[in-house]
Design an enzyme around this catalytic site. Structure first.
Site, mmCIF file in Angstrom:
data_model
loop_
_atom_site.group_PDB
_atom_site.id
_atom_site.type_symbol
_atom_site.label_atom_id
_atom_site.label_comp_id
_atom_site.label_asym_id
_atom_site.label_seq_id
_atom_site.Cartn_x
_atom_site.Cartn_y
_atom_site.Cartn_z
ATOM 1 C CD GLU A 82 4.963 5.362 7.408
ATOM 2 O OE1 GLU A 82 3.756 5.231 7.130
ATOM 3 O OE2 GLU A 82 5.870 5.424 6.554
ATOM 4 C CB CYS A 116 9.575 5.416 4.063
ATOM 5 S SG CYS A 116 8.211 4.258 3.909
ATOM 6 C CG HIS A 247 12.498 3.451 1.008
ATOM 7 N ND1 HIS A 247 12.241 2.911 2.246
ATOM 8 C CD2 HIS A 247 11.305 3.495 0.366
ATOM 9 C CE1 HIS A 247 10.949 2.647 2.349
ATOM 10 N NE2 HIS A 247 10.357 2.989 1.232
ATOM 11 C CG ASN A 323 8.359 -0.988 3.594
ATOM 12 O OD1 ASN A 323 9.344 -0.374 4.001
ATOM 13 N ND2 ASN A 323 7.410 -0.405 2.893
#
Length: 445
Positions: A82, A116, A247, A323
């Site tokens: 992204e 994500c 995730h 992240n």
């Protein structure tokens, strides 16, 4: 015509991440705000020398060298990210530069974007290509990762940077379990990037937390239904999953997600062993459970032992990198392989939960059908994490200011110190007056 492949899945994995920062002392927060509140220890980041194309080139070239794979053997290359530096030209086309020497330009696949979740969609695309009549007998690469940056403030510590490269092929040690997959998608504005002039997202934090656990509910329920339908398991539950990888926007969210799995098992079978201390939540409607902190804490507590056994070992990278958006769940898989020896993984079911804001989510699984020892050895994950340069929080803030000022720059030469990059790292040399980017590579030794 090639023979129909069996045990399609992940044959090899490598990862790339840059240097690190510790923010807790810098922004005046009390000790433990990030280490306890977010579950983070360190966070990786990059300066103006690295962009999404360079980090992807680094992981792909490093992967191909490490596993001694020829670019001629690759028939598909999928990228999930992204992190956008061009609204038209894909990162995949930049990676084709690496294929030039081999003369292989017949490579299908392109970028996939939705927060994500893009890496998971890229993996599905590669596996489904191989499982179809379109497969030409060659292997596939899946590249997934991001540079996650936030504006200065409370959200900044939930950033990070990391990218993964996976080789997809038949007879894989991590064989995808077709068709065990539960998917949930809906339209929601929890995290999005409408401002094209900035790297920073627009985030509704409370809504994002709720959206994540709602997606866990729906994807997990759909996954269990498939498990029952296709394997004959009755009253499927967490007991049918050996390892569960999430995730991880930050690791505390994973703890909450695992507790939510226990809550869903409770709803399906409230009289099951282990739920004696949570019977008071029988009458709470699911929609009323979102945001209920008492319920959340109760199910985190009843699932602590299972969390330690099934999920905790997958959080090594997340705790130390932060992240990685699309790469996050696969860094979790890499962490699990690095932390748990093959002898314990052999024959086991490894289930992944992938979530992307907006939202898109899937729960799916692999069966370990071959040795993962070589992957663990080549990853050297703990060693590589420990080898990073520690950067002061004050210097980190200066670098973030530089990235913000030079975002979308043209006719620009980066100022970051190349000598501080790891060996074999691709880096940005220049952006010309037409926004065309040139890259170099640091020596391997």
């Amino acid at each position: 015509m090639s023979a129909r492949p069996e045990n399609i899945g992940i044959r090899a994995i490598d990862v790339y991440f840059p240097s690190r920062a510790e923010l807790e002392k810098h922004d005046g927060a009390s000790t433990g705000k990030y280490t306890i509140g977010l579950g983070q220890t360190k966070m990786a980041f990059c300066d103006d020398r690295e962009d999404i194309s360079s980090v992807c080139m680094t992981v792909v070239q490093g992967f191909m060298e490490k596993y001694n794979i020829s670019y001629s053997d690759i028939g598909r290359l999928e990228v999930g990210t992204e992190t956008i530096i061009d609204k038209s030209k894909s990162t995949k086309t930049v990676l084709m530069k690496l294929f030039e020497e081999s003369g292989n330009f017949s490579v299908e696949g392109i970028d996939t974007t939705n927060a994500c979740y893009g890496g998971t969609s890229a993996l599905f695309n590669a596996c489904q290509w191989m499982d179809s009549a379109a497969w030409d007998g060659r292997l596939a690469l899946v590249v997934s990762g991001d540079i996650a940056v936030y504006a200065s403030g409370n959200a900044r510590p939930s950033g990070g940077c990391g990218v993964v490269c996976m080789l997809v092929g038949p007879d894989a040690p991590l064989a995808l379990e077709f068709p065990l997959r539960g998917t949930f998608m809906e339209n929601i504005y929890d995290f999005y990037k409408p401002n094209m002039s900035s790297e920073f997202p627009t985030v509704d934090g409370p809504l994002s937390v709720t959206s994540y656990v709602r997606a866990v509910d729906h994807a997990y329920t759909a996954y269990l239904e498939k498990l029952e339908k296709h394997t004959g398991v009755e009253r499927a539950s967490l007991a049918d999953i050996d390892y569960l990888v999430f995730h991880s926007p930050y690791t505390k969210q994973v703890v909450k997600g695992f507790g939510r799995i226990a809550y869903n098992d409770f709803l399906r079978n409230p009289d099951a062993e282990g739920f004696a201390d949570v019977q008071q939540f029988k009458e709470v409607a699911r929609e009323e459970s979102y945001g209920n902190k008492v319920l959340e804490k109760a199910f985190i507590n009843v699932s602590k032992a299972q969390f330690a056994a099934k999920t905790d070992s997958s959080l090594l990278a997340a705790r130390n990198i932060g992240n990685m958006y699309t790469g996050s769940v696969f860094f979790g898989l890499a962490s699990l392989i690095s932390q748990v020896p093959y002898e314990k993984l052999d024959g086991k079911r490894v289930t992944l939960f992938s979530y992307g804001s907006g939202c898109a989510a899937s729960m799916y699984s692999f069966r370990v059908r071959g040795s993962t020892s070589e992957i663990a050895e080549k990853l050297e994950l703990a060693k590589r994490l420990d080898s990073r340069i520690e950067v002061s929080p004050a210097e980190f803030e200066k670098i973030m200011e530089l990235r913000e000022k030079t975002h979308n720059a043209q006719d620009y030469e980066p100022t970051g110190i190349v000598d501080q990059l790891f060996p074999g790292t691709y880096y940005l040399q220049k952006i010309d007056s037409m926004w065309r980017r040139a890259y170099g590579r640091t020596p391997l030794n």
